[in-house]
Write a protein that holds these residues in place. Structure first.
Motif, mmCIF file in Angstrom:
data_model
loop_
_atom_site.group_PDB
_atom_site.id
_atom_site.type_symbol
_atom_site.label_atom_id
_atom_site.label_comp_id
_atom_site.label_asym_id
_atom_site.label_seq_id
_atom_site.Cartn_x
_atom_site.Cartn_y
_atom_site.Cartn_z
ATOM 1 N N PHE A 1 -14.340 -8.456 -5.006
ATOM 2 C CA PHE A 1 -14.896 -8.992 -3.765
ATOM 3 C C PHE A 1 -16.372 -9.347 -3.940
ATOM 4 O O PHE A 1 -17.195 -8.472 -4.214
ATOM 5 N N PHE B 1 -5.966 -8.452 -11.191
ATOM 6 C CA PHE B 1 -5.563 -9.856 -11.080
ATOM 7 C C PHE B 1 -6.162 -10.699 -12.202
ATOM 8 O O PHE B 1 -7.181 -10.336 -12.789
ATOM 9 N N MET C 1 -10.004 2.693 1.802
ATOM 10 C CA MET C 1 -8.828 2.355 2.601
ATOM 11 C C MET C 1 -7.954 3.591 2.815
ATOM 12 O O MET C 1 -7.236 3.689 3.798
ATOM 13 N N GLU D 1 -6.119 -14.487 -3.815
ATOM 14 C CA GLU D 1 -6.153 -13.208 -4.525
ATOM 15 C C GLU D 1 -6.986 -12.151 -3.808
ATOM 16 O O GLU D 1 -6.678 -10.973 -3.894
ATOM 17 N N PHE D 2 -8.040 -12.587 -3.107
ATOM 18 C CA PHE D 2 -8.871 -11.598 -2.421
ATOM 19 C C PHE D 2 -8.051 -10.845 -1.385
ATOM 20 O O PHE D 2 -8.108 -9.629 -1.287
ATOM 21 N N LYS E 1 0.818 -1.217 0.000
ATOM 22 C CA LYS E 1 0.000 0.000 0.000
ATOM 23 C C LYS E 1 0.854 1.269 0.000
ATOM 24 O O LYS E 1 0.359 2.334 -0.340
ATOM 25 N N GLU F 1 -4.807 -10.638 -1.309
ATOM 26 C CA GLU F 1 -3.745 -9.864 -1.975
ATOM 27 C C GLU F 1 -4.296 -8.575 -2.565
ATOM 28 O O GLU F 1 -3.670 -7.521 -2.470
ATOM 29 N N ALA F 2 -5.471 -8.658 -3.175
ATOM 30 C CA ALA F 2 -6.078 -7.453 -3.743
ATOM 31 C C ALA F 2 -6.338 -6.440 -2.643
ATOM 32 O O ALA F 2 -6.026 -5.253 -2.788
ATOM 33 N N ALA F 3 -6.871 -6.915 -1.508
ATOM 34 C CA ALA F 3 -7.130 -6.005 -0.394
ATOM 35 C C ALA F 3 -5.831 -5.366 0.081
ATOM 36 O O ALA F 3 -5.781 -4.174 0.378
ATOM 37 N N GLU F 4 -4.773 -6.178 0.112
ATOM 38 C CA GLU F 4 -3.482 -5.670 0.563
ATOM 39 C C GLU F 4 -2.961 -4.591 -0.394
ATOM 40 O O GLU F 4 -2.496 -3.535 0.033
ATOM 41 N N ILE F 5 -3.065 -4.865 -1.688
ATOM 42 C CA ILE F 5 -2.612 -3.897 -2.695
ATOM 43 C C ILE F 5 -3.353 -2.575 -2.539
ATOM 44 O O ILE F 5 -2.767 -1.501 -2.622
ATOM 45 N N PHE F 6 -4.661 -2.672 -2.280
ATOM 46 C CA PHE F 6 -5.450 -1.448 -2.219
ATOM 47 C C PHE F 6 -5.436 -0.818 -0.825
ATOM 48 O O PHE F 6 -6.256 0.035 -0.525
ATOM 49 N N GLY F 7 -4.522 -1.288 0.022
ATOM 50 C CA GLY F 7 -4.234 -0.531 1.230
ATOM 51 C C GLY F 7 -4.854 -1.039 2.515
ATOM 52 O O GLY F 7 -4.816 -0.349 3.518
ATOM 53 N N ALA F 8 -5.436 -2.243 2.517
ATOM 54 C CA ALA F 8 -6.031 -2.752 3.746
ATOM 55 C C ALA F 8 -4.954 -3.412 4.602
ATOM 56 O O ALA F 8 -4.206 -4.253 4.117
ATOM 57 N N GLY F 9 -4.900 -3.029 5.881
ATOM 58 C CA GLY F 9 -3.970 -3.672 6.801
ATOM 59 C C GLY F 9 -4.492 -5.044 7.191
ATOM 60 O O GLY F 9 -5.587 -5.436 6.797
ATOM 61 N N PHE G 1 -13.181 0.576 -2.997
ATOM 62 C CA PHE G 1 -12.414 -0.060 -1.923
ATOM 63 C C PHE G 1 -11.089 0.655 -1.616
ATOM 64 O O PHE G 1 -10.790 0.978 -0.476
#
Lengths: 352, 283
Positions: free
Chosen positions: A87, A81, A102, B179-180, A73, B182-190, A98
């Motif tokens: 989601f 992907f 964030m 991937e879910f 991030k 990883e996608a969350a991680e990429i978009f900034g979720a801790g 999303f």
């Protein structure tokens, strides 16, 4: 402003070296494809840039700043992907929002950005639906919109079109190009599909066995492959490789002998694009034995042999050649690649 | 052609239907009849006698308290275990195998294990004496120490029953594609946000099954309680057992059994409502 410098990245999984000192520079706003067969390390390289994988050694700089050790991030990038990773428990709106959520963006900004990204990808009418109600192509649009909504400095795409059917892939390819051209985002695009890479990219990096074999514009990579692998991987039909004898620095090819590069020994590999030939009367041209002639409508595909080595050439559909014929071919000397039989690397273009 | 064979599916499920009817539905109806009849005529006498009993309110209170204390803790521990084991590469199977050992131990044996730890001359007291924390053996499981007794039973139940929750949770976590996250991680979720906003909503079906199963089992708690507390800590199934065996009153025992079934069914309905699983919103 975000160029990407990949500096001598190495990655091993146990004893297997997935990446062997890969270096690559991607300019600001450029669209670069990492092209190669599966297992060549292209996805691993992308994941290292994204921060989802750690490299064994080497450095990655985004916008002049090393990002090694930074979590994804903090790298200022977005990613699309292969299987979309949209989601399923959030509406399309919340999916696209999303990244902004964030970042704790306020609602007004979220709304504005989501609507802008949704407009670019024509998914406005699906915003309150859940992704499982959407087709693969629509989900792909959501994934791209989610990435563009955060206005990333760098966009990473991992085989984004490979799960779509052929027709939709063609349509999405053209659309992606339009959208990304207007966004001007630095983009790295991983694919094993050479037509995708050719069609979309400013430059292509062809990878093979953890090494970048060649970096260049699509036309350069197509016409002047640096190695035998690149020539064989790109183009349909792939480049023909014919081992020919060299006498006095020349290679016999019908009435007009071709000048081989000075560095060659007794033999050289002639790399010939299938369409870089013209039909010629037999004594004037290089002799080809045609085994199968396939009229494809747009062109005539011939499979046969030259010097007893298998070749495929393409002629205009106006020509008539039958299976079993022996024909002469006139080669375009400017479109020939000479390769070393030992190393498989090409010699610098003879015209230079 | 297919018309001639339309009876085949029914024939194929016949054994299981017969099995269910014989060993589940018939005894169920018999129990209900037993509970609501007296000398062959319908009567509320058994239910009345059950409710008038001195242990009735206590056993309901104890069972509910135990369930409320045990199930959330088990769910939390199972989620932590599942998340931890998801990060393990080699040895994952071994860890899961060790963690599921309590599943294979009968509840009475588990109760006896904890009894040997917590009784007056047990390991726990020996340890405390050895460390000098206590001067003489303390009693943890008597009617004079209800809090300690409740705590001991809760701990034993948590130890014994968490594995089944974990197995279900791990299976649920395995269904969530990497991937879910990883996608969350990429978009900034801790890590915390990823867990609450991505993982938990995506394992709703597993959460639902685990909670239903574990809560129903918690309402049926018996052997561990019996081993540790005896009659000092009445619970519903314990009372049913006492009426059946000590008092030889099958009617009141049946009334308890029906009551437990009603509570379990109600709990299941509440979970089905509260944790809705919408197949449209699953991967």
């Amino acid at each position: 402003m975000a160029n990407i410098v990949i500096d001598r990245i190495r990655k091993s999984f146990g004893t297997f070296e997935a990446l062997k000192e890969v270096s690559l520079t991607i300019n600001d706003g450029e669209f670069v494809s990492l092209l190669g067969p599966s297992g060549c390390g292209k996805t691993t390289l992308l994941r290292i840039i994204a921060g989802l994988e750690t490299s064994t050694s080497g450095d990655v700089l985004i916008g002049g700043k090393s990002v090694i050790g930074l979590p994804p991030k903090e790298r200022g990038l977005a990613m699309v992907f292969q299987n979309y990773a949209v989601f399923p428990h959030m509406t399309v709106y919340e999916n696209v929002a999303f990244g902004l959520r964030m970042q704790k963006a306020d609602d007004a900004r979220v709304k504005a950005q989501v609507e802008k990204a949704a407009g670019l990808l024509h998914i406005e009418q699906y915003l309150d639906r859940y992704p499982n109600k959407l087709s693969g192509g629509q989900r792909q649009r959501v994934a791209v919109a989610r990435a563009l909504a955060v206005e990333p400095k760098v966009l990473l795409m991992d085989e984004p079109l490979s799960n779509l059917d052929a027709l939709l892939r063609l349509e999405m390819r053209a659309e992606l190009k339009t959208v990304l051209q207007s966004a001007g985002t630095t983009t790295i695009y991983v694919t094993h599909d050479q037509t995708e890479a050719m069609g979309l990219s400013d430059r292509i990096a062809v990878m093979h066995n953890g090494v970048v074999e060649q970096v260049g514009t699509p036309v350069d990579v197509y016409n002047y492959p640096a190695t035998r692998f690149v020539g064989g991987f790109i183009g349909n039909p792939p480049m023909n490789f014919i081992k020919v004898p060299v006498t006095n620095g020349q290679v016999a090819a019908g009435s007009e002998p071709l000048t081989a590069p000075e560095e060659t020994g007794n033999e050289v590999i002639l790399g010939l694009r299938g369409e870089a030939v013209q039909l010629a009367p037999l004594p004037l041209g290089l002799e080809m034995k045609v085994r199968v002639a396939e009229p494809m409508g747009s062109h005539l595909l011939l499979t046969g042999s030259i010097h007893d080595q298998p070749v495929r050439v393409v002629l205009p559909s106006s020509e008539t050649v039958r299976s079993g014929d022996v024909i002469g071919l006139k080669l375009d000397p400017n479109r020939i690649t000479w390769l070393s039989p030992e190393s498989g690397k090409s010699f610098p273009a003879a015209t230079a | 052609m297919t018309n001639n064979r339309s009876w085949i599916p029914y024939l194929l499920i016949l054994p299981s239907v017969a099995f269910l009817a014989l060993l589940f539905i018939v005894p169920l109806l018999q129990t209900i009849w037993l509970a609501f009849s007296d000398n062959g005529v319908p009567s509320p006498a058994n239910a009345q006698r059950m409710m008038a009993d001195i242990n009735f309110t206590r056993s309901i209170k104890n069972t509910f308290l135990l369930t409320i204390a045990v199930v959330p803790v088990q769910l939390a521990i199972a989620l932590v275990m599942g998340t931890m084991v998801a990060k393990v590469g080699r040895g994952r199977e071994t860890i899961l195998w060790v963690w599921t050992i309590p599943l294979g131990i009968s509840d009475l044996a588990a109760g006896l294990v904890w009894l040997s730890i917590l009784q007056n001359s047990g390991y726990f007291n020996s340890l405390l004496l050895g460390l000098g924390v206590l001067e003489r053996q303390a009693s943890w499981l008597s009617y004079q120490t209800p809090v300690a007794l409740f705590f001991a039973i809760a701990v034993a139940e948590i130890w014994r029953g968490t594995a089944i929750v974990m197995v279900i949770i791990v299976a649920g976590l395995n269904q969530v594609p990497r991937e879910f996250k990883e996608a969350a991680e990429i978009f900034g979720a801790g890590a915390w946000t990823r867990f609450w906003r991505i993982t938990l909503p995506l394992i709703r079906p597993a959460l639902q099954s685990a909670l239903i199963l574990r809560t129903v089992l918690a309402f049926e708690v018996f052997a561990v309680v019996y081993a540790l507390g005896g009659r000092n800590f009445p619970v519903l199934v314990g009372e049913a057992y006492n009426w059946q065996n000590q008092n030889q009153n099958y009617g009141v025992a049946a009334a308890y059994a029906v009551l437990i079934m009603i509570i379990s069914l109600a709990a299941t309905l509440i979970y089905l409502k509260a944790i809705k699983v919408d197949p449209e919103r699953l991967p």
